[in-house]
Design a protein around this motif. Structure first.
Motif, short mmCIF file in Angstrom:
data_model
loop_
_atom_site.label_atom_id
_atom_site.label_comp_id
_atom_site.label_asym_id
_atom_site.label_seq_id
_atom_site.Cartn_x
_atom_site.Cartn_y
_atom_site.Cartn_z
N LYS A 1 38.96 -94.94 59.38
CA LYS A 1 38.05 -93.93 59.19
C LYS A 1 38.39 -92.61 59.70
CE LYS A 1 33.92 -97.01 58.62
NZ LYS A 1 32.74 -97.53 59.38
N TYR B 1 38.71 -91.20 45.86
CA TYR B 1 37.46 -90.40 45.46
C TYR B 1 37.59 -88.97 45.10
CZ TYR B 1 32.71 -88.48 45.46
OH TYR B 1 31.61 -87.86 44.99
N LEU B 2 38.21 -88.35 45.84
CA LEU B 2 38.39 -86.81 45.79
C LEU B 2 39.46 -86.81 44.53
CD1 LEU B 2 38.56 -85.81 49.40
CD2 LEU B 2 36.79 -85.32 47.55
N GLU C 1 36.40 -73.70 55.26
CA GLU C 1 35.39 -74.57 55.76
C GLU C 1 35.65 -75.97 55.14
OE1 GLU C 1 33.24 -73.93 57.71
OE2 GLU C 1 32.68 -71.80 58.04
N ARG C 2 36.46 -76.60 55.92
CA ARG C 2 36.71 -77.93 55.12
C ARG C 2 36.54 -79.11 56.10
NH1 ARG C 2 41.82 -75.09 55.73
NH2 ARG C 2 42.92 -75.31 57.49
N GLY C 3 36.49 -80.19 55.35
CA GLY C 3 35.90 -81.71 56.23
C GLY C 3 36.08 -82.68 55.16
N LEU C 4 35.98 -84.10 55.72
CA LEU C 4 35.90 -85.11 55.07
C LEU C 4 34.92 -85.73 55.31
CD1 LEU C 4 39.64 -85.88 55.29
CD2 LEU C 4 38.63 -85.14 53.30
N TYR C 5 34.32 -87.01 54.57
CA TYR C 5 33.38 -88.03 54.95
C TYR C 5 33.72 -88.42 56.30
CZ TYR C 5 31.19 -86.85 50.48
OH TYR C 5 30.44 -86.21 49.36
N LYS C 6 33.07 -88.35 57.43
CA LYS C 6 33.52 -89.07 58.60
C LYS C 6 33.62 -90.56 58.47
CE LYS C 6 32.78 -85.34 61.60
NZ LYS C 6 32.28 -84.36 60.92
N SER C 7 32.33 -91.13 57.65
CA SER C 7 32.49 -92.53 58.00
C SER C 7 33.23 -93.27 56.80
CB SER C 7 31.07 -93.06 57.90
OG SER C 7 30.32 -92.45 56.79
N MET C 8 34.04 -92.67 55.99
CA MET C 8 34.54 -93.15 54.64
C MET C 8 36.06 -93.51 55.28
SD MET C 8 33.80 -91.71 51.21
CE MET C 8 34.15 -92.60 50.09
N GLN D 1 43.67 -83.87 54.53
CA GLN D 1 42.98 -82.78 53.25
C GLN D 1 44.13 -82.31 52.86
OE1 GLN D 1 39.70 -81.47 55.10
NE2 GLN D 1 39.00 -81.08 53.22
N GLU E 1 40.09 -94.64 50.57
CA GLU E 1 39.05 -94.67 49.81
C GLU E 1 38.44 -93.39 49.40
OE1 GLU E 1 35.20 -96.39 51.51
OE2 GLU E 1 36.06 -98.35 51.20
N GLN E 2 38.68 -92.43 50.65
CA GLN E 2 38.08 -90.99 50.43
C GLN E 2 39.02 -90.20 49.50
OE1 GLN E 2 35.68 -88.07 52.75
NE2 GLN E 2 37.17 -89.19 54.14
#
Lengths: 308, 438
Positions: A129, A97-98, A82-89, A142, A93-94
């Protein structure tokens, strides 16, 4: 220390439901370890225990010989199913952060990210984005984020889902390359052909219990039935089949070939060897096909799950 | 490894950089000011309209008392029947017709007086007519009883009881007003803050669940850290937004009042006028405002500010941890309703208790009890404190609040930890309790 990761008698209950029952696994250093099992068997729970997301009720896990501690998250890269990323970042940047959450320094993280982006040919995505990317593109990000901090242990849960064959192949090669560079990989999947292709070791979990584990080739050796698949050009097929039937255990075989030869599966008794069969066959006609039947991971999987 | 600052920073920056947030932050004060300006404009237009009122006084007792003012013009009719008068008034389009029959018994004069109009007349107009006639007829009545109203007027004594507490602190009604204003503002501010930014936290938790990033994140950080990071980050966003609103609001009010030449103090006066009139006749408005400011600065400001900060933070954290737990328990915003009720109810209760009971009797049993119950205490205590609450009570209430807050954070963290990895079915309360036990 030959094992990077050892889980000793790990059990986990959720209320009345037992997710893991006394499961032990040992993942050799530098191996690609297939964690297999039907849906709901407990694989994800075991992976979460290794990632310290879930605490086991009993049992313990050793990473590189040390009991698992909070700081070990830096040595593990986890790609959950179950994976995903912040959609609006934004992508860059993202990823930064990770990476920083994994304890990396910003400049180092940025340098490595740019390397990876270049290698996967996604360099111009830095300021996009996530919501502007396709699913497969996001999966690439990812993957990069998972492996960026160069962990000793990589855990991939269904890493190829969402990829087209070309990108799946790119990712597969990257996984192999990471292993070459010294990483150990735990690989959970339902796609048996990728297990066949990648894994050295496997463990099979079924209904919260480990039912099988070990070196994949050793397991296959254990599961093989001394059966050979043959193709032979003979003038009188019926007679030959009958003669063979008297000496061996014979059944019809089905494989693709160019001619219309006699196709058979021949199971040898314990006293016979492959050479005996080969010598016998050469007296009967022109041999076109002679292969030992090795059980596939798929066969082993289905057989083991059915028997339990 | 402490990830808290990193999480807070991300929460803060992504929210603050969000276009919708920027738009809301800068548009809201503009919209508010625009709305207020429209209301003010309409009120001014309303009061500046001149009303024509016709008077048909068959008794001959009161017609001389109606003097034209800026907004009201009187038109005295004489020697015609009521029916005719009505016709005339209708034709002219006057606001209304005041009709006074011949009065035999002054004590029953009400029966003889009637106001005719097309639509229902304004209450303030009728009451001002009431006052005028009442005063005149009372005077007439007094003369008839051989009493000189001037003597009565001059013999009136005005009393304004000075208040003083046992330890010598002087107060007055104006002081109470200042206290109420402070308490109400503080209470409502907290209430608004909890609702707006609690929801924001909830949405951001749900966002992490629906975008499925949550498992990636918690393979690096502890769920409790993530939750606290979200709460603190969002609170900072809230504070930023509030500060911008206050600054923008003040600037805009000044600018608008300069442009439209609206005297803000004048505005308040005309609105207060009717009330003031009823209470104490005409008072010196400037003196009142000055008195109010003085009263405000006489409040135990240090205590107030410290209490405000402490209760505000603890109260906000208490509720926001619950919002975070709700966000973790559900998959999408539509499923949150069921769990929102238990949060909103005590909040609304607190505001009602604060708004009615505390103002009526700040140290009564109900106010005191509610200022100790942790889910209502932040609002109720903030409203009580300006009236002087013993320090031990404040500290006890705060300790209860902080204790409960730690309890809810623990509870929320439990639900959060399990909930963020649960997809699909909306959980029941029973299941939530089961999660806490895992």
């Amino acid at each position: 220390m030959n094992n990077l990761l050892e889980a000793h008698s790990v059990s986990k209950n959720f209320g009345n439901f037992t997710a893991l029952n006394n499961v032990s696994i040992a993942v050799p250093k530098g191996s690609i370890f297939g964690l297999l099992g039907p849906n709901g068997a407990g694989k994800t729970t075991l992976i979460r225990v290794i990632n310290q997301i879930t605490m086991p009720d009993t049992g313990h896990v050793l990473l590189d010989g040390e009991p698992l501690q909070r700081h070990h998250i830096q040595n593990i890269g986890y790609l959950p199913e179950e994976r995903g990323l912040y959609k609006s970042m934004k992508v860059g940047e993202q990823a930064l952060y990770l990476a920083k959450l994994k304890g990396m320094h910003k400049t180092e993280a940025k340098k490595r990210l740019l390397d990876w982006f270049e290698r996967l040919e996604i360099g111009d995505w830095w300021n996009k984005k996530i919501q502007e990317l396709s699913k497969g593109m996001a999966q690439k990000i990812q993957f990069v984020v998972t492996v960026l901090h160069q962990p000793k242990l990589l855990i991939f849960d269904e890493p190829f889902s969402g990829f087209d064959p070309i990108n799946a192949n790119i990712i597969k090669n990257e996984i192999l390359r990471l292993r070459e560079e010294g990483a150990t990989v735990i690989f959970s999947t339902h796609r048996m052909e990728s297990v066949e292709e990648l894994c050295d070791h496997i463990a099979l979990i079924h209904k919260s219990n480990k039912v099988l584990d070990g070196n994949l080739n050793a397991i296959k050796r254990e599961y093989k039935t001394n059966t050979f698949e043959i193709g032979i050009n003979v003038s009188n097929a019926k007679d030959v089949e009958q003669q063979l039937n008297e000496r061996f255990h014979v059944s019809a075989a089905n494989f693709k070939s160019l001619g219309d030869e006699l196709k058979l599966n021949i199971k040898l008794s314990e006293k016979d060897t492959a050479n005996d069969l080969l010598n016998y066959l050469t007296t009967k006609g022109q041999l076109s096909h002679f292969v030992e039947v090795v059980p596939s991971a798929n066969d082993i999987f289905i057989q083991t799950v059915k028997n339990n | 490894m402490n990830h808290l600052p990193l999480i807070i920073k991300r929460e803060y920056l992504t929210k603050v950089k969000n276009k919708a947030f920027i738009l809301m932050t800068f548009l809201s004060p503009l919209i508010m000011i625009a709305l207020i300006s429209i209301v003010v404009y309409l009120i001014q237009m309303n009061t500046s309209k001149v009303r024509q009122i016709s008077i048909l006084d068959e008794s001959g007792l009161v017609k001389q008392i109606f003097k034209d003012t800026e907004n009201t013009k009187y038109n005295i009719l004489d020697g015609i029947s009521l029916e005719n008068a009505k016709e005339i008034v209708k034709e002219k389009g006057d606001y209304g017709l005041l009709h006074i029959l011949k009065i035999d018994n002054l004590n029953e004069a009400s029966k003889s007086i009637r106001f005719y109009s097309e639509d229902s007349p304004s209450i303030s107009l009728i009451s001002s007519l009431d006052d005028k006639i009442e005063k005149e007829l009372t005077n007439i009545n007094m003369y008839r009883m051989d009493v000189n109203p001037e003597i009565i007027e001059s013999s009136k004594i005005n009393i304004d009881i000075a208040q003083e507490s046992f330890d010598g602190e002087k107060t007055s009604e104006i002081d109470s007003g200042a206290k109420i204003v402070f308490g109400v503002i503080a209470g409502y501010l907290l209430f608004m803050f909890i609702i707006i930014y609690g929801n924001m936290i909830m949405r951001s938790v749900i966002e992490e669940k629906t975008s499925r990033i949550i498992e990636v994140i918690i393979s690096s950080v502890k769920p409790v850290q993530l939750m606290l990071g979200k709460i603190i980050g969002t609170s900072l966003v809230g504070i930023t937004q509030f500060v911008i609103w206050i600054i923008l609001g003040s600037v805009l009010i000044v600018v608008v009042s300069l442009i439209f030449d609206i005297d803000i103090t004048q505005m308040n006066m005309s609105q207060q006028e009717t009330i003031q009139h009823a209470i104490q006749g005409s008072g010196d408005k400037m003196k009142d405002i000055q008195g109010f400011m003085n009263a405000f600065f006489k409040l135990p400001l240090t205590n107030l500010i410290i209490a405000f900060i402490l209760f505000f933070i603890s109260g906000y954290l208490l509720y926001s941890s619950l919002y975070a737990a709700i966000g973790a328990a559900v998959d999408n915003e539509t499923d949150t309703q069921q769990f929102m009720m238990p949060i909103i109810l005590p909040l609304i209760l607190a505001v009602y208790v604060g708004g009615f009971t505390v103002i009526e009797d700040p140290h009564g049993t109900i106010s005191t009890i509610f200022s100790f119950i942790p889910f209502t205490s932040p609002v109720v205590m903030l409203m009580r404190i300006p009236f002087g609450v013993p320090i031990w009570q404040q500290i006890l209430s705060l300790l209860i609040l902080i204790g409960t807050f730690m309890g809810t954070v623990w509870f929320a963290a439990k639900i959060y930890r399990i909930g963020i990895l649960m997809y699909g079915k909306k959980p029941s309360y029973k299941e939530l309790i089961k999660w806490v036990k895992y």
